[in-house]
Write a protein that holds these residues in place. Sequence first.
Motif, PDB file in Angstrom:
ATOM      1  N   UNK A 169       0.849  -1.196   0.000  1.00 27.86           N
ATOM      2  CA  UNK A 169       0.000   0.000   0.000  1.00 27.86           C
ATOM      3  C   UNK A 169       0.885   1.247   0.000  1.00 27.86           C
ATOM      4  N   UNK A 170       0.391   2.283  -0.652  1.00 26.10           N
ATOM      5  CA  UNK A 170       1.056   3.586  -0.660  1.00 26.10           C
ATOM      6  C   UNK A 170       0.106   4.647  -0.137  1.00 26.10           C
ATOM      7  N   UNK A 171       0.648   5.641   0.550  1.00 24.07           N
ATOM      8  CA  UNK A 171      -0.070   6.877   0.821  1.00 24.07           C
ATOM      9  C   UNK A 171       0.593   7.953  -0.013  1.00 24.07           C
ATOM     10  N   UNK A 172      -0.180   8.571  -0.906  1.00 21.65           N
ATOM     11  CA  UNK A 172       0.378   9.565  -1.824  1.00 21.65           C
ATOM     12  C   UNK A 172      -0.311  10.910  -1.640  1.00 21.65           C
ATOM     13  N   UNK A 173       0.399  11.964  -1.986  1.00 20.71           N
ATOM     14  CA  UNK A 173      -0.189  13.290  -2.016  1.00 20.71           C
ATOM     15  C   UNK A 173      -0.878  13.541  -3.343  1.00 20.71           C
ATOM     16  N   UNK A 174      -1.980  14.271  -3.305  1.00 18.36           N
ATOM     17  CA  UNK A 174      -2.724  14.652  -4.501  1.00 18.36           C
ATOM     18  C   UNK A 174      -2.538  16.143  -4.755  1.00 18.36           C
ATOM     19  N   UNK A 175      -2.772  16.559  -5.988  1.00 14.98           N
ATOM     20  CA  UNK A 175      -2.609  17.970  -6.338  1.00 14.98           C
ATOM     21  C   UNK A 175      -3.960  18.549  -6.767  1.00 14.98           C
ATOM     22  N   UNK A 176      -4.188  19.842  -6.506  1.00  8.62           N
ATOM     23  CA  UNK A 176      -5.485  20.455  -6.829  1.00  8.62           C
ATOM     24  C   UNK A 176      -5.577  20.840  -8.308  1.00  8.62           C
ATOM     25  N   UNK A 177      -5.892  19.855  -9.147  1.00 10.80           N
ATOM     26  CA  UNK A 177      -6.004  20.078 -10.593  1.00 10.80           C
ATOM     27  C   UNK A 177      -7.310  19.462 -11.083  1.00 10.80           C
ATOM     28  N   UNK A 178      -8.386  20.233 -11.104  1.00  9.11           N
ATOM     29  CA  UNK A 178      -9.654  19.680 -11.625  1.00  9.11           C
ATOM     30  C   UNK A 178      -9.708  19.659 -13.143  1.00  9.11           C
ATOM     31  N   UNK A 179      -8.985  20.590 -13.795  1.00  8.73           N
ATOM     32  CA  UNK A 179      -9.019  20.696 -15.255  1.00  8.73           C
ATOM     33  C   UNK A 179      -7.617  21.034 -15.769  1.00  8.73           C
ATOM     34  N   UNK A 180      -7.411  20.821 -17.058  1.00  6.43           N
ATOM     35  CA  UNK A 180      -6.147  21.209 -17.668  1.00  6.43           C
ATOM     36  C   UNK A 180      -6.368  21.450 -19.149  1.00  6.43           C
ATOM     37  N   UNK A 181      -5.374  22.062 -19.770  1.00  9.16           N
ATOM     38  CA  UNK A 181      -5.361  22.268 -21.215  1.00  9.16           C
ATOM     39  C   UNK A 181      -4.425  21.219 -21.792  1.00  9.16           C
ATOM     40  N   UNK A 182      -4.924  20.396 -22.715  1.00 11.47           N
ATOM     41  CA  UNK A 182      -4.062  19.354 -23.237  1.00 11.47           C
ATOM     42  C   UNK A 182      -4.585  18.732 -24.508  1.00 11.47           C
ATOM     43  N   UNK A 183      -3.779  17.841 -25.058  1.00 11.34           N
ATOM     44  CA  UNK A 183      -4.110  17.150 -26.298  1.00 11.34           C
ATOM     45  C   UNK A 183      -2.863  17.021 -27.139  1.00 11.34           C
ATOM     46  N   UNK A 184      -3.047  16.849 -28.438  1.00 12.70           N
ATOM     47  CA  UNK A 184      -1.897  16.682 -29.318  1.00 12.70           C
ATOM     48  C   UNK A 184      -2.118  17.372 -30.651  1.00 12.70           C
ATOM     49  N   UNK A 185      -1.014  17.747 -31.273  1.00  9.40           N
ATOM     50  CA  UNK A 185      -0.982  18.227 -32.648  1.00  9.40           C
ATOM     51  C   UNK A 185      -0.265  17.167 -33.465  1.00  9.40           C
ATOM     52  N   UNK A 186      -0.934  16.631 -34.489  1.00  7.65           N
ATOM     53  CA  UNK A 186      -0.366  15.553 -35.286  1.00  7.65           C
ATOM     54  C   UNK A 186      -0.111  16.013 -36.711  1.00  7.65           C
ATOM     55  N   UNK A 187       1.032  15.584 -37.251  1.00  9.07           N
ATOM     56  CA  UNK A 187       1.441  15.910 -38.611  1.00  9.07           C
ATOM     57  C   UNK A 187       1.674  14.622 -39.391  1.00  9.07           C
ATOM     58  N   UNK A 188       1.506  14.681 -40.693  1.00  9.62           N
ATOM     59  CA  UNK A 188       1.821  13.551 -41.560  1.00  9.62           C
ATOM     60  C   UNK A 188       3.323  13.566 -41.820  1.00  9.62           C
ATOM     61  N   UNK A 189       4.007  12.549 -41.319  1.00 12.97           N
ATOM     62  CA  UNK A 189       5.453  12.496 -41.436  1.00 12.97           C
ATOM     63  C   UNK A 189       5.975  12.324 -42.839  1.00 12.97           C
ATOM     64  N   UNK A 190       5.071  12.121 -43.806  1.00 15.15           N
ATOM     65  CA  UNK A 190       5.487  12.067 -45.208  1.00 15.15           C
ATOM     66  C   UNK A 190       5.277  13.412 -45.905  1.00 15.15           C
ATOM     67  N   UNK A 191       4.544  14.297 -45.251  1.00 11.02           N
ATOM     68  CA  UNK A 191       4.325  15.636 -45.806  1.00 11.02           C
ATOM     69  C   UNK A 191       5.226  16.683 -45.168  1.00 11.02           C
ATOM     70  N   UNK A 192       5.588  16.459 -43.913  1.00  6.22           N
ATOM     71  CA  UNK A 192       6.530  17.343 -43.226  1.00  6.22           C
ATOM     72  C   UNK A 192       7.743  16.514 -42.826  1.00  6.22           C
ATOM     73  N   UNK A 193       8.881  17.159 -42.685  1.00  5.52           N
ATOM     74  CA  UNK A 193      10.109  16.473 -42.295  1.00  5.52           C
ATOM     75  C   UNK A 193      10.088  16.220 -40.793  1.00  5.52           C
ATOM     76  N   UNK A 194      10.022  14.948 -40.353  1.00  3.62           N
ATOM     77  CA  UNK A 194       9.983  14.678 -38.908  1.00  3.62           C
ATOM     78  C   UNK A 194      11.162  15.293 -38.158  1.00  3.62           C
ATOM     79  N   UNK A 195      12.339  15.269 -38.778  1.00  5.35           N
ATOM     80  CA  UNK A 195      13.507  15.840 -38.105  1.00  5.35           C
ATOM     81  C   UNK A 195      13.357  17.349 -37.926  1.00  5.35           C
ATOM     82  N   UNK A 196      12.714  18.006 -38.892  1.00  2.00           N
ATOM     83  CA  UNK A 196      12.491  19.448 -38.767  1.00  2.00           C
ATOM     84  C   UNK A 196      11.494  19.750 -37.652  1.00  2.00           C
TER      85      UNK A 196
END
Length: 441
Positions: free
Chosen positions: A191-218
């Motif tokens: 069993x663990x006792x852990x601390x929680x943080x006061x975060x009810x909401x956040x801004x998040x997600x992802x931006x996806x690119x086609x690696x054949x249309x843009x240079x992944x290294x760039x």
Amino acid sequence: MNTSTDFADLHLLRPGDPRYDDELAGFQTGFARHPALVVAARSAADVVAAVRYAAGRHLPVDVQATGHGLPGATEGGVLITTGRMDGVHVDAEARTARIRAGVRWGQVVAAAAPYGLAPLNGSAPSVGAVSYTLGGGLGILAREFGYAADRVRALDVVTADGRPRHVAPDSDPELYWALLGGGHGLGVVTELEIGLVPVPRLYGGSLAFDGREVDPAAVLRAYEEWTRTVPDGLTSSFAAVPYPDLPALPPRLRGRYVVSVRVAHTGTDGERLVAPLRELGPLLADSLREMPYAESHTIHSDPDVPHAYYGDSAVLGELDVERAGALLARTGPDAGAMVVVQINHLGGALARPAPNSVPYREGRFLVRLLTVGEREAARALLDPAFALLAPGTLGRSVNFAFGAGDRAEGLYDDVTRKRLAGVKSHYDPANLFRGNGSVSA
């Protein structure tokens, strides 16, 4: 099947028992475990009995909660499964949670959410919370709040002598330090006792690119430059995934090489901060939004179906974008197998000292490579890719050594390893626990 008077009240399984294979089944399907005895624990007392039985017969002990991070195939010994040790108790006033050994992160998130609180969970809700925390725990909001291990108040653990112990930083600072980062080889945490943080909401997600249309290294080069401009309250990662052309995949992913940047931020200026990323090329998908923390697992959308995989990691002092670009070329669509690349931006709160054994806090990036297939073939593909990063590599992460955890080199720096070995020699001199990341006495 009760096959020994030592275990009169325990659920035991041996090879050939009807439920033996089902009990061993976990998220990782690529590495077989064949213990001589499986103890399906339901309580800390069951764990005590199992450890005492194994110690009395000089049998090695391993533990399995969800089976995500198996170090590799194993034979013989005693395996304690903890999936039945299931329960979460949230103290909203104290901002803490007590979590038992078999609990998954999704359960903790769900229990804390009604109080506007959040744990420092990882990206996959099906991962075991205790084992993930013992390996450090690189969470969704890691740069703002640190490692999951940094928020542990206390642990209940059964050590190799079969003794249950309540370990806190003031009662047993050395064992507390060692368990949080090196705990896989020091006992069974119930069993663990852990601390929680006061975060009810956040801004998040992802931006996806086609690696054949843009240079992944760039894209990677621009991402690395962008990370130098963001505040500690923003946690992000870069990913590159060459999806196979399979009917089982959604049409938008079939046969595509998807390059993406994932973001999690608790501030109100998320749109402004990510604006430079939107200029990198035409977007394949954009899921950035404000969301309840309970939906934070959608940022990464990790697979939730058990499968076979092999992977390893490298903690870098700095990211050499030229070498990383060569790594992307080696692991892209022409690699001959699907290789998932993920590069996590570290720093922020992750770099702050804490009274635990999580190493390489000075690291600025974590590179993770994952593929499918037999281990030697996977290593033949991944090891040369990691070799490209070797000049800047500080070490490896025990939580992201999927099938490679039986190789101890690089999992800890020399100072941490020596100190862990000292704790190991005191609490487990016979090396009863030989699990993922274990440090020999």
